[in-house]
Design a protein around this motif. Sequence first.
Motif, PDB file in Angstrom:
ATOM      1  N   ALA A  67      20.398  37.306  43.709  1.00 43.75           N
ATOM      2  CA  ALA A  67      21.071  36.640  42.508  1.00 43.75           C
ATOM      3  C   ALA A  67      20.184  35.392  42.478  1.00 43.75           C
ATOM      4  O   ALA A  67      19.879  34.842  43.387  1.00 43.75           O
ATOM      5  N   GLY A  68      20.186  34.545  41.268  1.00 38.30           N
ATOM      6  CA  GLY A  68      19.435  33.502  40.724  1.00 38.30           C
ATOM      7  C   GLY A  68      19.961  32.237  41.843  1.00 38.30           C
ATOM      8  O   GLY A  68      19.094  31.706  42.016  1.00 38.30           O
ATOM      9  N   LYS A  69      21.259  32.157  42.199  1.00 38.29           N
ATOM     10  CA  LYS A  69      21.572  30.975  42.872  1.00 38.29           C
ATOM     11  C   LYS A  69      21.311  31.279  44.368  1.00 38.29           C
ATOM     12  O   LYS A  69      21.514  30.312  45.123  1.00 38.29           O
ATOM     13  N   ASP A  70      20.833  32.417  44.691  1.00 33.19           N
ATOM     14  CA  ASP A  70      20.638  32.808  46.146  1.00 33.19           C
ATOM     15  C   ASP A  70      19.194  33.025  46.434  1.00 33.19           C
ATOM     16  O   ASP A  70      18.904  33.574  47.474  1.00 33.19           O
ATOM     17  N   MET A  71      18.555  32.531  45.510  1.00 30.88           N
ATOM     18  CA  MET A  71      16.950  32.507  45.602  1.00 30.88           C
ATOM     19  C   MET A  71      16.354  32.079  46.832  1.00 30.88           C
ATOM     20  O   MET A  71      15.539  32.646  47.601  1.00 30.88           O
ATOM     21  N   GLN A  72      17.125  31.091  47.511  1.00 33.79           N
ATOM     22  CA  GLN A  72      16.683  30.382  48.666  1.00 33.79           C
ATOM     23  C   GLN A  72      17.681  30.730  50.070  1.00 33.79           C
ATOM     24  O   GLN A  72      17.604  30.275  51.011  1.00 33.79           O
ATOM     25  N   ASN A  73      18.231  31.927  49.643  1.00 32.76           N
ATOM     26  CA  ASN A  73      19.149  32.152  50.724  1.00 32.76           C
ATOM     27  C   ASN A  73      19.146  33.986  50.708  1.00 32.76           C
ATOM     28  O   ASN A  73      20.155  34.464  50.459  1.00 32.76           O
ATOM     29  N   GLN A  74      18.136  34.310  51.433  1.00 36.97           N
ATOM     30  CA  GLN A  74      18.034  35.676  51.417  1.00 36.97           C
ATOM     31  C   GLN A  74      18.294  36.571  52.924  1.00 36.97           C
ATOM     32  O   GLN A  74      17.733  37.608  52.937  1.00 36.97           O
ATOM     33  N   ALA A  75      18.904  35.831  53.582  1.00 42.52           N
ATOM     34  CA  ALA A  75      18.960  36.291  54.972  1.00 42.52           C
ATOM     35  C   ALA A  75      19.641  37.661  55.046  1.00 42.52           C
ATOM     36  O   ALA A  75      19.169  38.810  55.710  1.00 42.52           O
ATOM     37  N   ALA A  76      20.816  37.712  54.361  1.00 39.45           N
ATOM     38  CA  ALA A  76      21.535  38.953  54.277  1.00 39.45           C
ATOM     39  C   ALA A  76      20.667  40.132  53.309  1.00 39.45           C
ATOM     40  O   ALA A  76      20.812  41.436  54.107  1.00 39.45           O
ATOM     41  N   THR A  77      20.130  39.693  52.687  1.00 40.11           N
ATOM     42  CA  THR A  77      18.945  40.765  51.863  1.00 40.11           C
ATOM     43  C   THR A  77      18.104  41.387  52.735  1.00 40.11           C
ATOM     44  O   THR A  77      18.104  42.593  52.996  1.00 40.11           O
ATOM     45  N   TRP A  78      17.492  40.418  53.545  1.00 40.67           N
ATOM     46  CA  TRP A  78      16.545  41.128  54.455  1.00 40.67           C
ATOM     47  C   TRP A  78      17.149  41.933  55.618  1.00 40.67           C
ATOM     48  O   TRP A  78      16.588  42.628  56.223  1.00 40.67           O
ATOM     49  N   LEU A  79      18.355  41.441  55.952  1.00 41.25           N
ATOM     50  CA  LEU A  79      19.182  42.413  57.184  1.00 41.25           C
ATOM     51  C   LEU A  79      19.304  43.805  56.562  1.00 41.25           C
ATOM     52  O   LEU A  79      19.019  44.680  57.158  1.00 41.25           O
ATOM     53  N   ASN A  80      19.462  43.864  55.202  1.00 35.51           N
ATOM     54  CA  ASN A  80      19.681  44.961  54.523  1.00 35.51           C
ATOM     55  C   ASN A  80      18.036  45.801  54.529  1.00 35.51           C
ATOM     56  O   ASN A  80      18.220  47.056  54.703  1.00 35.51           O
ATOM     57  N   VAL A  81      17.265  45.032  54.374  1.00 41.19           N
ATOM     58  CA  VAL A  81      15.716  45.491  54.187  1.00 41.19           C
ATOM     59  C   VAL A  81      15.471  46.238  55.615  1.00 41.19           C
ATOM     60  O   VAL A  81      15.059  47.225  56.045  1.00 41.19           O
ATOM     61  N   ARG A  82      15.937  45.584  56.789  1.00 36.21           N
ATOM     62  CA  ARG A  82      15.677  46.000  58.304  1.00 36.21           C
ATOM     63  C   ARG A  82      16.512  47.437  58.340  1.00 36.21           C
ATOM     64  O   ARG A  82      15.904  48.252  59.082  1.00 36.21           O
ATOM     65  N   LYS A  83      17.765  47.513  57.737  1.00 34.15           N
ATOM     66  CA  LYS A  83      18.430  48.637  57.932  1.00 34.15           C
ATOM     67  C   LYS A  83      17.781  49.877  57.163  1.00 34.15           C
ATOM     68  O   LYS A  83      17.844  50.765  57.864  1.00 34.15           O
ATOM     69  N   GLU A  84      17.234  49.501  56.288  1.00 38.73           N
ATOM     70  CA  GLU A  84      16.887  50.663  55.297  1.00 38.73           C
ATOM     71  C   GLU A  84      15.502  50.949  55.549  1.00 38.73           C
ATOM     72  O   GLU A  84      14.958  52.104  55.468  1.00 38.73           O
ATOM     73  N   ARG A  85      14.783  50.078  56.410  1.00 40.38           N
ATOM     74  CA  ARG A  85      13.333  50.543  56.941  1.00 40.38           C
ATOM     75  C   ARG A  85      12.466  50.812  55.873  1.00 40.38           C
ATOM     76  O   ARG A  85      11.752  52.027  55.980  1.00 40.38           O
ATOM     77  N   PRO A  86      12.173  50.450  54.766  1.00 38.04           N
ATOM     78  CA  PRO A  86      11.174  50.695  53.869  1.00 38.04           C
ATOM     79  C   PRO A  86       9.618  50.865  54.244  1.00 38.04           C
ATOM     80  O   PRO A  86       9.477  49.793  55.322  1.00 38.04           O
ATOM     81  N   ASP A  87       8.889  51.594  53.868  1.00 34.26           N
ATOM     82  CA  ASP A  87       7.365  51.523  54.460  1.00 34.26           C
ATOM     83  C   ASP A  87       6.673  50.639  53.762  1.00 34.26           C
ATOM     84  O   ASP A  87       5.818  49.795  54.221  1.00 34.26           O
ATOM     85  N   ALA A 137      11.401  34.881  50.270  1.00 35.23           N
ATOM     86  CA  ALA A 137      10.954  36.197  50.595  1.00 35.23           C
ATOM     87  C   ALA A 137      10.148  36.601  51.870  1.00 35.23           C
ATOM     88  O   ALA A 137      10.219  37.211  52.716  1.00 35.23           O
ATOM     89  N   VAL A 138       9.076  35.752  51.689  1.00 34.79           N
ATOM     90  CA  VAL A 138       7.942  35.776  52.662  1.00 34.79           C
ATOM     91  C   VAL A 138       8.358  35.401  54.094  1.00 34.79           C
ATOM     92  O   VAL A 138       7.960  36.028  55.018  1.00 34.79           O
ATOM     93  N   LYS A 139       8.862  34.304  54.029  1.00 31.52           N
ATOM     94  CA  LYS A 139       9.649  33.795  55.327  1.00 31.52           C
ATOM     95  C   LYS A 139      10.538  34.569  55.838  1.00 31.52           C
ATOM     96  O   LYS A 139      10.311  34.934  57.111  1.00 31.52           O
ATOM     97  N   GLU A 140      11.377  35.233  55.068  1.00 29.67           N
ATOM     98  CA  GLU A 140      12.419  36.191  55.765  1.00 29.67           C
ATOM     99  C   GLU A 140      11.749  37.417  56.168  1.00 29.67           C
ATOM    100  O   GLU A 140      12.361  37.915  57.275  1.00 29.67           O
ATOM    101  N   ALA A 141      10.810  37.884  55.383  1.00 26.02           N
ATOM    102  CA  ALA A 141      10.095  39.124  55.828  1.00 26.02           C
ATOM    103  C   ALA A 141       9.308  38.912  57.308  1.00 26.02           C
ATOM    104  O   ALA A 141       9.161  39.867  58.135  1.00 26.02           O
ATOM    105  N   ALA A 142       8.735  37.794  57.195  1.00 27.70           N
ATOM    106  CA  ALA A 142       7.996  37.187  58.634  1.00 27.70           C
ATOM    107  C   ALA A 142       8.908  37.184  59.719  1.00 27.70           C
ATOM    108  O   ALA A 142       8.533  37.827  60.804  1.00 27.70           O
TER     109      ALA A 142
END
Lengths: 363, 433
Positions: free
Chosen positions: B205-225, B239-244
């Motif tokens: 969401a627009g107001k969560d642009m700088q707060n993506q920790a939860a999103t990236w936890l989901n990414v880790r769960k989904e394990r995309p290639d 996003a890049v920092k969280e991905a790292a």
Amino acid sequence: MFYREAGQYKTSYEADSAKFPIRQDKWFIWFYLAIAFIAIPYFGGQFFLDAIMIPFLVFALAAVGLNILTGYTGQISLGTGAFMGVGAYACYKMTLAFPDVNIIVFIIASGIFSAIIGAFFGLPSLRIKGFYLVVTTLAAQFFLEWAFIRIPWLYNYNPSGAIEVPQREAFGVIVTGASASSEVRYLVVLSVVVIMTWFASNIISGRIGRSWMMIRDMDIAAELMGVRPLYAKLSAFAVSSFYCGVAGALMVFIWQGAAEVEVFDYNRSFQILFMIILGGLGSLLGCFLGAAVIFIFPIIIHNILPPIWAIITPWTMSSSQADLVAAVMIGVLIVTFLIMEPHGLARLWAIMKQKLRVWPFPY
Amino acid sequence: MLKKIILGAASIAVAGSMYTTTPAFAEDTLYIPSLSYRTGAFAGAGIPISNGYADYFAMLNARDGGIGGAKVVVEECETGYKADKGVECYEATKGNGALVYNPYSTGITLQLIPKAPVDEIPILSMGYGLSAAAIGEKFPWVFNYPASYWSQMSSILKYIDSQGGIKGKKIGFIYLDVGYGKEPIPLLDKLAPEMGFEWVGFPVAGKDMQNQAATWLNVRKERPDWMIAWSFGAMTPTAVKEAAKIRFPMDKFVGNWWSGGHADLEQVGAPGKGYLAANFSGIGTDFPALQDVIKHVVDAGNSKANKEDIGKVNYNRGLFNAVIMAEAIRSAQAKTGKKGINGADMRLGLENFVLDEARLKEIGLEGFTAPVVGSCADHEGAGSIFLQQWNGSDWERVSDLIAPMTEVVRPLLEEAADNYVKEQTDWKTQSCG
């Protein structure tokens, strides 16, 4: 001297409780209406109508809505932007379903949807007050914004998630869409705003409005005197949201022509709240003055400051710098006003009027 | 005292408003408004774009005396990336003989699209805005050269396919949850069964642009290639920092062309090494045209940009935008035989300019971008893109030009254009011979 009611006798209750008890005020209001309805569309250019007058009137109407709730009933709300959004999306869905119906009917009817949603989110106000109510209305804001993004039916499954206003007519004249002339759109907005403000002033001075003000001034005392808080508070939420909803529909359909969710975000709510605080809580005139200062003032700064700067200094000022200056000036203005005249511009006008009445012999 | 201040302010205001009566532009000037956002949340991208845009025209004025003998006047109007201010800028500047508008915001573009045919001023939303505007028959006044979001997405998927196949892979799509981010979803839905991949969406969401920790936890769960990002502004570095942080392989993380500016990755630095992004305008200053910009504009002190920022991704993007407009102006001048053209002539120019390899070389931008050729039917030019990679301190081009899957994208675009036009009564279309 010019503004003296000496010799104007009131011989009936109607005359005494009239909206404008002084004869000069009556003349003034007709004079202003004549300017608004005849001179401005005739002499105002397209930029003046499209970029200044139409948005100003739309915001003034939204401010009237919020003022009913906050200024007259004392319930602070930060959900104005979302309630405007409800009106806009309702109007959009209705006009897509029934394209041949007069669009003005839908613009007004969209307020009903907004009123229902507003009354629903007003329910917590029966139990909680002040800051806690602010938080629940903020929740309404976030929930509705979420709904506008997540329910694709609302924006007709448009891949960009925006609503695009189709061309619609009223009384055989094109009113919405890019082909509608500025004058027509201005006159539609002006008529809606004038009529609704007139209604608002009647509601406020009537039984319902007085019950709102009793709730505002002291709710327990009001309850003891027979005002039912349930009806008073919920009716204030409903009427306020109705006005906001119509303002939202006007904003998208007549002013902007297309809208993404961002135009209804909480910044919009704050903007309207600043308008009524600066204009004057509990004053209809204040809504218009506040909308003028918050909305028109930055545009004026933005457009005339760079040329003035170029004349009086050897440097040039870019558009973005002028924008920053406008933002700073608005901030300073709000702070100054809150310190020097907490009752807003409307109070300033009242003081001025009092001075005019006794001028030139103030003692 | 207060009275004096108020009177003084009022008299200055009156004097100013008298002075601001519309400046009269001479017959043979080309007036181009620039809707900039040097303030606000997206200024990091907005400032270099506006600088590149203004500098290229300033260079043409200084080096060649304008375009075809007519000086270019660029006037900036600050929008702060806000739709209502964008429309205000449009209303304020259109009366001055504006040739074309580049709104640089999807929100502003959407509001201007219906106005363009009425005011007869074309819109060039370069690589943003409404994808469906690529269909020239349905949107005569709107252009999105060199490629629409859907074309870009198809190119990115092609790149992934070329890196070890996409069949059976899982693609994560992280996007800003507004119109811009949601735009490519129909294409993913369409291509997933055809190319045999699976995709999962991660809205931010627009107001969560700088707060993506939860999103990236989901990414880790989904394990995309692979991960694809449709982000902008502060969302990209976050996003890049969280991905790292979750150790997502950076060279399997691809951003779109608004997710790969220098300003975005400079804040991340070394941890972002390997992150990929799409781009369509060359990086660096090793092009004769950019050297001319430095010589005639920057060194002469007429640029708002710092010298070290010339050649960065978004600066070159703004410059490329100016190049397309300059070419369209030339083409319009040749077609009409006039020096000073108007909006309708500019529309013709945008449909007829030819920016092929030879022409790119001639204007000193050989290898800068894929050739773009204007046409009546195809308003996106189906331009190719390339991928760039962050090496920890700078962007490097890492792929050849990747053409979009026009055969898949075009029917989808046509369907979307039909849907748009269906809702509008009296929409002006054109037929292309």
